[in-house]
Structure formats: C-alpha cells, structure tokens
Design an enzyme around this catalytic site. Structure first.
Site, PDB file in Angstrom:
ATOM      1  N   LYS A 106      42.355  51.117  39.613  1.00 17.98           N
ATOM      2  CA  LYS A 106      42.958  50.791  40.909  1.00 17.98           C
ATOM      3  C   LYS A 106      42.904  52.015  41.787  1.00 17.98           C
ATOM      4  O   LYS A 106      42.888  53.150  41.276  1.00 17.98           O
ATOM      5  CB  LYS A 106      44.417  50.373  40.723  1.00 17.98           C
ATOM      6  CG  LYS A 106      44.955  49.550  41.857  1.00 17.98           C
ATOM      7  CD  LYS A 106      44.373  48.156  41.811  1.00 17.98           C
ATOM      8  CE  LYS A 106      45.188  47.113  42.475  1.00 17.98           C
ATOM      9  NZ  LYS A 106      44.864  45.780  41.931  1.00 17.98           N
ATOM     10  N   GLY A 218      55.194  35.419  51.023  1.00 16.75           N
ATOM     11  CA  GLY A 218      53.982  36.150  51.413  1.00 16.75           C
ATOM     12  C   GLY A 218      53.004  35.231  52.125  1.00 16.75           C
ATOM     13  O   GLY A 218      52.834  34.074  51.726  1.00 16.75           O
ATOM     14  N   GLY A 220      49.797  36.617  53.210  1.00 13.47           N
ATOM     15  CA  GLY A 220      48.594  37.437  53.331  1.00 13.47           C
ATOM     16  C   GLY A 220      47.423  36.761  52.623  1.00 13.47           C
ATOM     17  O   GLY A 220      47.379  35.526  52.524  1.00 13.47           O
ATOM     18  N   ASN A 221      46.504  37.575  52.089  1.00  8.38           N
ATOM     19  CA  ASN A 221      45.306  37.075  51.400  1.00  8.38           C
ATOM     20  C   ASN A 221      45.589  36.019  50.351  1.00  8.38           C
ATOM     21  O   ASN A 221      44.828  35.088  50.174  1.00  8.38           O
ATOM     22  CB  ASN A 221      44.628  38.233  50.667  1.00  8.38           C
ATOM     23  CG  ASN A 221      43.658  38.935  51.568  1.00  8.38           C
ATOM     24  OD1 ASN A 221      43.202  38.345  52.544  1.00  8.38           O
ATOM     25  ND2 ASN A 221      43.366  40.192  51.261  1.00  8.38           N
ATOM     26  N   ALA A 222      46.692  36.202  49.623  1.00  5.78           N
ATOM     27  CA  ALA A 222      46.990  35.283  48.529  1.00  5.78           C
ATOM     28  C   ALA A 222      47.862  34.118  49.005  1.00  5.78           C
ATOM     29  O   ALA A 222      47.516  32.945  48.848  1.00  5.78           O
ATOM     30  CB  ALA A 222      47.666  36.042  47.393  1.00  5.78           C
ATOM     31  N   GLY A 223      48.995  34.424  49.644  1.00  6.32           N
ATOM     32  CA  GLY A 223      49.966  33.402  50.030  1.00  6.32           C
ATOM     33  C   GLY A 223      49.421  32.412  51.042  1.00  6.32           C
ATOM     34  O   GLY A 223      49.632  31.194  50.931  1.00  6.32           O
TER      35      GLY A 223
HETATM   36  N1  GLU Z   1      42.611  43.430  44.029  1.00 12.61           N
HETATM   37  C1  GLU Z   1      42.388  42.252  43.238  1.00 12.61           C
HETATM   38  C2  GLU Z   1      43.265  42.266  41.989  1.00 12.61           C
HETATM   39  O1  GLU Z   1      44.296  42.890  41.940  1.00 12.61           O
HETATM   40  C3  GLU Z   1      40.910  42.067  42.926  1.00 12.61           C
HETATM   41  C4  GLU Z   1      40.293  43.187  42.165  1.00 12.61           C
HETATM   42  C5  GLU Z   1      38.771  43.074  42.048  1.00 12.61           C
HETATM   43  O2  GLU Z   1      38.229  42.099  42.517  1.00 12.61           O
HETATM   44  O3  GLU Z   1      38.192  43.999  41.480  1.00 12.61           O
HETATM   45  O4  GLU Z   1      43.000  41.592  41.040  1.00 12.61           O
END
Ligand code: GLU
Length: 421
Positions: A106, A218, A220-223
């Site tokens: 990360k 949320g 955002g991208n997920a919610g």
């Molecule tokens: N950021 C996303 C996660 O936490 C995707 C990570 C990725 O695709 O490498 O799973």
C-alpha cells in the site's frame, strides 16, 4: 489516535488471533507480523505559486511470497505510516484469499488533494512514482487507485514510469483509463464484487434482497456504485446514504440521480430534498437489513457495536470494524463480512487488467464480470467452508477469522515451500 484504534496494531491483533486458532508455525507468524519493506519518501513539488513544497509519502511492501506486491495509493491529509502498514497487510490477505498471484502493498502521501490544482497533482503523482524507481514495476510492485486517487493519477504515473524505462509499460499500475490499458469493468469492480458476496450471503441467511432495506455509509468510489448496483441488480430499497459531511435518510427509499446531482451541486448528499438529514453515527444504527460501511476505518467500535441493528454488515471499506466490535457483532449473531473478502473485487479486476496488459489482448465487460463472480464466489465459499470445519471441531469462529485462516495458510505455504522458514 488511541492505541486500540491504531490500524497496524489492529491488523497484528487480528493476525495473532488467527495464528492462535490455526496453530501457525512460530517463524511464519514472526515473518507475517511485520512488513517486508517500508519506504519513506520526501518529495519536492513545485507549486502553482512558485514555491516548492516537500510532501511526505510512503510505500509499504508487506509480503511477496505469492507474487509481486499489489495495492493502492492514498492521497490523504491525515495519512500515517501505520495506516499504510495495516492496509498493506490487508492487501496481502486480500490477494491470498482471492487466490490471485500477488503479495500485498500500500502507498500513501500526506496531502490534501481537494485543495490542490490539477497540475500540482500531476507533478505529485509523477514525483511519487519517480521516487519509487527501482522498487516498482510489473514484476515487482504494482500500485492502483485508493482513497482520493483516480484513473487520471494512474495514467500520469504509468506515463512517468514508461519514460524512465524507455518503453510503454502499461502493466506497472492498474486502475488506468481505458485509453491507456485500463480494463472494462474496473471502475465499479469493488462494489460489483461486494454485490456478488451480498448475493451469496443473502442466499445463506434466506434474506430476499428485493424486499431488503440498505444503509450505505460513504458515497465515493465504493459507496456510490454500491448504491446504484444494489438497486439495479436486486431492486433493494436504499433508505440512507452519507458522505464525510453527513447523510440523507428516507424510509421510502432514496433516488440515486437526485443524490448524485445534489452532491455535485452542494458538495454533500445531506442537502437532498425530500429526505431527512442524518449523521454518520445515526446511519450506522438504523434498523435495516443490510449495512454497507464504504468509507473509512474504525466506524463500528466497541462503543456502538451493541446498537448495530442490521442483519448483515458488508464491509466495503478497508478496516471499518474494530476487533472489539467484531467480537460483539459475532456474539450478537450479526453476519459481519470482512473487508478483505467483500472489497476484493477491485484488486481482482486489477489483476485482470495486468493480465490483459501483459498479453495485449483485451476482454469484454461481460468476460470481466463473469470471471470476477467466479473468483469472489469461490472466496466466499472457502470462508464458509472453513467456518464449518472449525465448528465441527468445536471452535466457533467469525467469518473474519475464517478468511484470515484461509489467507494466512496460503501465504505461509508459499513461504515454507520457498524455504523462508
Ligand atoms: N485500493 C484497492 C484495494 O484496497 C485496489 C487495490 C488494487 O487494485 O491493487 O483493494
């Protein structure tokens, strides 16, 4: 931050608990308790007003026994190294549970992207990837988007890396725009994966999703996509949604387009006409069938776990439930499905994107969703199977512990066979 909410301590605590249950080898446990590599970067960026600002950033590569490390990059004003370390550990378990050939990593940069101009963000993105030169690459470590980063940032990073190596290298990063090696279906893949898990869980709990009520924390991208997809795929009624400023609540059900418009115009969903305002805390405690935390860490804690009324908690965010709360939910019979199962759709489709980049042969959206469904449904059944096996041996374990056991077993097996312990 209070010690019990430090994400890295939480991730170690979860691992320790799983290690105890599965009798993990001591050496394997010691290796897996700490990241393999932690990078700390100080990055000068020329700002619009002519000054130079030095941004601090991190990249943590947790474990690469099963393949190159993989995981997103967050741009966040409150980023900490410990948060990045925890998220890198969770990526390791996420990729292992999905059984895709990656380790976990990360990245994070302490910055406020909302107050930065486009060219400043571009410069920061390029500088970040340049600073990691030698430590990233399609066979080494493959970043992706995460909190407050997007496909455009990924395109800049891919471009910068390609300049360094002297040829186009699309496979260095995933979550790219379609024009430069992105994959069909990547934009809503995190939420889509979560929906497949929800479908399986509802089947198991005998909940009719067409009649179910849902609250989503949320937008955002997920919610945002979880809202759209749960309505489209199952016809569920979404009665509450929120963002960092606050939320909207209506027992009749909320309208997606109206929320999107009001969010765009006013900056928050809580200004939605025809709905009552609700706080993030109140949203979590609503009497709904399904609660989907899709924002940030530490939302359900020992303080409010007693008051969660949902039958299923679908953790679409990373780390929304603390270990103490996890235990309370489990004792109370709430089916709390862990983050690194529920939100693995993002990295699974990232894997497809990387595979397509390597072979330069691109799939249809339908191919992507079908393969995603097959992988994540298998992960769900691996978790349920492990829970049953432990129960038959007299140990009642939560879905999170079962998921840990499946994932840690796979990473430990790879380390063993490679001769790491
Ligand atoms: N950021 C996303 C996660 O936490 C995707 C990570 C990725 O695709 O490498 O799973």
């Amino acid at each position: 931050m209070p010690e019990e909410l430090d994400p890295f301590r939480i991730s170690q605590e979860q691992l320790d608990k799983a290690a105890g249950l599965m009798n993990l080898d001591k050496a394997a446990h010691a290796i897996l308790r700490e990241p393999m590599r932690e990078l700390e970067l100080n990055m000068p960026v020329r700002m619009r007003n002519g000054t130079t600002k030095v941004f601090k950033g991190f990249r943590v590569q947790y474990n690469n026994a099963r393949g190159p490390t993989k995981g997103g990059i967050r741009f966040h004003p409150q980023e900490t190294k410990d948060t990045v370390k925890a998220l890198a550990a969770w990526m390791t378990w996420k990729c292992a549970l999905a059984n895709i050939p990656y380790g976990g990593a990360k990245g994070g940069v302490i910055c406020d992207p909302k107050s930065m101009k486009g060219d400043e963000l571009e410069e920061l993105s390029r500088t970040y990837i340049r600073s990691l030169n030698g430590f990233v690459g399609p066979k080494v470590d493959i970043p992706a988007p995460d909190v407050y980063t997007n496909p455009q940032d990924m395109a800049w990073m891919m471009d910068e890396y390609s300049k360094i190596v002297g040829h186009n290298e699309f496979g260095v990063i995933t979550g790219k725009p379609l024009e430069v090696g992105g994959s069909e279906g990547r934009f809503d893949s995190t939420a889509m994966g979560g929906m497949y898990v929800l479908r399986e869980a509802a089947k198991m709990k005998k909940i009719n999703l067409r009649k179910a009520t849902i609250a989503i924390q949320g937008f955002g991208n997920a919610g945002n996509f979880a809202f759209e997809l749960s309505k489209k795929l199952f016809g569920s009624r979404i009665v509450a949604v929120s963002d960092s400023s606050g939320g909207a609540h209506s027992e009749k059900g909320l309208d997606y387009q109206k929320l999107k418009d009001v969010k765009e115009k006013t900056g928050s969903v809580d200004n939605c006409k025809g709905a009552e305002k609700i706080t993030n805390d109140e949203l979590l405690e609503l009497d709904v069938d399904i609660l989907i935390p899709s924002a940030i860490e530490n939302q359900i804690t020992e303080k409010n776990a007693d008051r969660i009324n949902a039958k299923i908690v679908l953790e679409l965010a990373n780390g929304p439930v603390t270990p103490g709360a996890d235990e309370i939910l489990f004792q109370r019979g709430v089916l709390d499905l862990p983050d690194f199962l529920v939100n693995s759709g993002g990295v699974i489709v990232s894997y497809f994107e990387w595979v397509q980049n390597i072979q330069s042969f691109y799939w249809t959206e339908d191919d992507v969703y079908k393969r995603l469904d097959a992988i994540i449904t298998k992960s769900f059944s691996d978790v349920v199977k492990t829970q049953r096996e432990y129960r038959d041996n007299g140990k009642k374990i939560s879905p999170r512990m079962a998921a840990y056991i499946v994932a840690v077993e796979r990473v430990a097996a790879a380390m063993k066979i490679r001769g790491w312990y």
